[in-house]
Write an enzyme that holds these catalytic residues in place. Structure first.
Site, PDB file in Angstrom:
ATOM      1  N   GLU A 210       0.793  -1.250   0.000  1.00 10.09           N
ATOM      2  CA  GLU A 210       0.000   0.000   0.000  1.00 10.09           C
ATOM      3  C   GLU A 210       0.816   1.287   0.000  1.00 10.09           C
ATOM      4  O   GLU A 210       0.538   2.197   0.770  1.00 10.09           O
ATOM      5  CB  GLU A 210      -0.954  -0.003   1.202  1.00 10.09           C
ATOM      6  CG  GLU A 210      -1.866  -1.218   1.239  1.00 10.09           C
ATOM      7  CD  GLU A 210      -2.846  -1.211   2.421  1.00 10.09           C
ATOM      8  OE1 GLU A 210      -2.727  -0.358   3.317  1.00 10.09           O
ATOM      9  OE2 GLU A 210      -3.764  -2.063   2.432  1.00 10.09           O
TER      10      GLU A 210
ATOM     11  N   GLU B  42      -6.394 -10.801  -0.962  1.00 16.50           N
ATOM     12  CA  GLU B  42      -7.203 -10.537   0.242  1.00 16.50           C
ATOM     13  C   GLU B  42      -8.679 -10.449  -0.115  1.00 16.50           C
ATOM     14  O   GLU B  42      -9.397  -9.564   0.369  1.00 16.50           O
ATOM     15  CB  GLU B  42      -6.755  -9.227   0.919  1.00 16.50           C
ATOM     16  CG  GLU B  42      -5.284  -9.167   1.240  1.00 16.50           C
ATOM     17  CD  GLU B  42      -4.854  -7.895   1.980  1.00 16.50           C
ATOM     18  OE1 GLU B  42      -5.726  -7.145   2.464  1.00 16.50           O
ATOM     19  OE2 GLU B  42      -3.650  -7.663   2.074  1.00 16.50           O
TER      20      GLU B  42
END
Ligand code: XIL
Length: 330
Positions: free
Chosen positions: A133, A240
């Site tokens: 991220e 995810e």
């Protein structure tokens, strides 16, 4: 005789691994489902920086060791999550003498962390989310303004991959991010990994987190993201996945069960997702869910604290949803 449902991972064994994030609770509460339907596991929180490295001179591997042992006992492959991130990272790493740490020291601490964690599980973890991220969501910004970035500029990204590769040359190293199918963010992720590859940095894949919902993102945007990432010649992993019953801005809290309409949409979406994954199976190494069954999901607390959600293929009683049978039958 009761009808025997085939196994999800066996259905896709020739195509890609089928993974689940697990934690101390779900290792027990979902053990049977995990054994039967998944062949890859990720620690939901237990290998994150703050979990394994709370103080500079102290590593705490008890729980992550147990998870790796659990995976090995059940012959499941194990992924590593995650080495360098702005969240769930102990404050001490950014601090020195009451102020911000110097760049050189931060890099040394990062290397020590990566060496120790990746080295500990060398040969037992097949793939690491090395950097998580770092791309900004804002359209006019490229990098997220994290402490890593403030202190080291973008250089920490390539260093993290280099250190991880040295610590385990056989592990598949990923850059991992969310909103990965949004065209503007997708293009930045693509640029980042392209630049890294051009510099010879050992990045082997892109993790699409796939925190999706029953409305978004569109199949078209998902396809385009997979294609664009794969065009770099790297592996793509879905890392995810969960399919929330709520649009991201929907803050309603009145439901104790999903509506029929929600269930229908979710079923339809899951079938479509798996069709797309099959289509791109040449490029996809693993499809990992961010949990196992609807009794436990981080979405019970995010983005609305205490609101139930039902994002998986198994219900709150560990039973397969109808759509699982459709996915397996195809
Ligand atoms: C989440 C966990 O599921 C929660 O239990 C924790 O409180 C916060 O982090 N992106 C990631 C994951 O890379 O590590 C996050 O996991 C979800 C978003």
């Amino acid at each position: 005789m009761t009808e025997q449902l085939l196994s999800l991972y066996q259905q896709f064994e020739k195509d890609f691994k089928i993974g689940a994030a697990i934690n101390r609770r779900t290792m027990q509460s979902s053990e049977e489902v995990i054994k039967k339907h998944f062949n890859s596991l990720t620690a939901e929180n237990e290998m994150k920086f703050e979990s394994v490295h709370p103080y500079e001179d102290e590593y705490t591997f008890e729980i992550s060791d147990k998870m790796v042992a659990f995976a090995e006992k059940h012959q499941k492959a194990m992924r590593g999550h995650t080495l360098v991130w702005h969240n769930q990272t102990s404050d001490w790493i950014f601090e020195q003498n009451g102020g911000l740490v110097e760049a050189e020291t931060l890099l040394k601490r990062m290397k020590d962390h990566i060496d120790t964690v990746v080295g500990r599980y060398k040969g037992r973890i097949y793939s690491w989310d090395v950097v998580n991220e770092v791309i900004a969501d804002e359209e006019d910004k490229f990098y997220r303004d994290s402490k890593w970035y403030q202190i080291l500029g973008a250089s920490f990204i390539e260093k993290a991959f280099e250190y991880a590769h040295l610590a385990d040359p056989d592990a598949t190293l990923l850059y991992n991010d969310y909103n990965e199918s949004n065209p503007a963010k997708r293009d930045k992720i693509y640029q980042l990994v392209k630049q890294l590859k051009e510099k010879g940095v050992p990045v082997h894949g892109i993790g699409m987190q796939a925190h999706w919902n029953i409305y978004d993102p569109s199949l078209d945007n998902i396809r385009k993201a997979i294609e664009k990432y794969a065009s770099l010649g790297v592996e793509v992993q879905i890392t995810e996945m969960d399919v929330s019953m709520f649009a991201f801005n929907d803050k309603r809290t009145d439901l104790t069960e999903p509506t029929e309409k929600m269930k229908e949409l979710q079923s339809e979406r899951y079938q479509q997702f798996f069709e797309v994954f099959k289509e791109y199976k040449e490029h996809i190494g693993a499809v990992t869910f961010w949990g196992v069954a609807d009794d436990y999901t981080w979405l019970h607390d995010f983005p609305v604290k205490g609101r139930k959600n039902w994002p998986f293929l198994f219900d709150t009683n560990q039973q397969p949803k109808e759509v699982l049978k459709k996915i397996i039958a195809k």
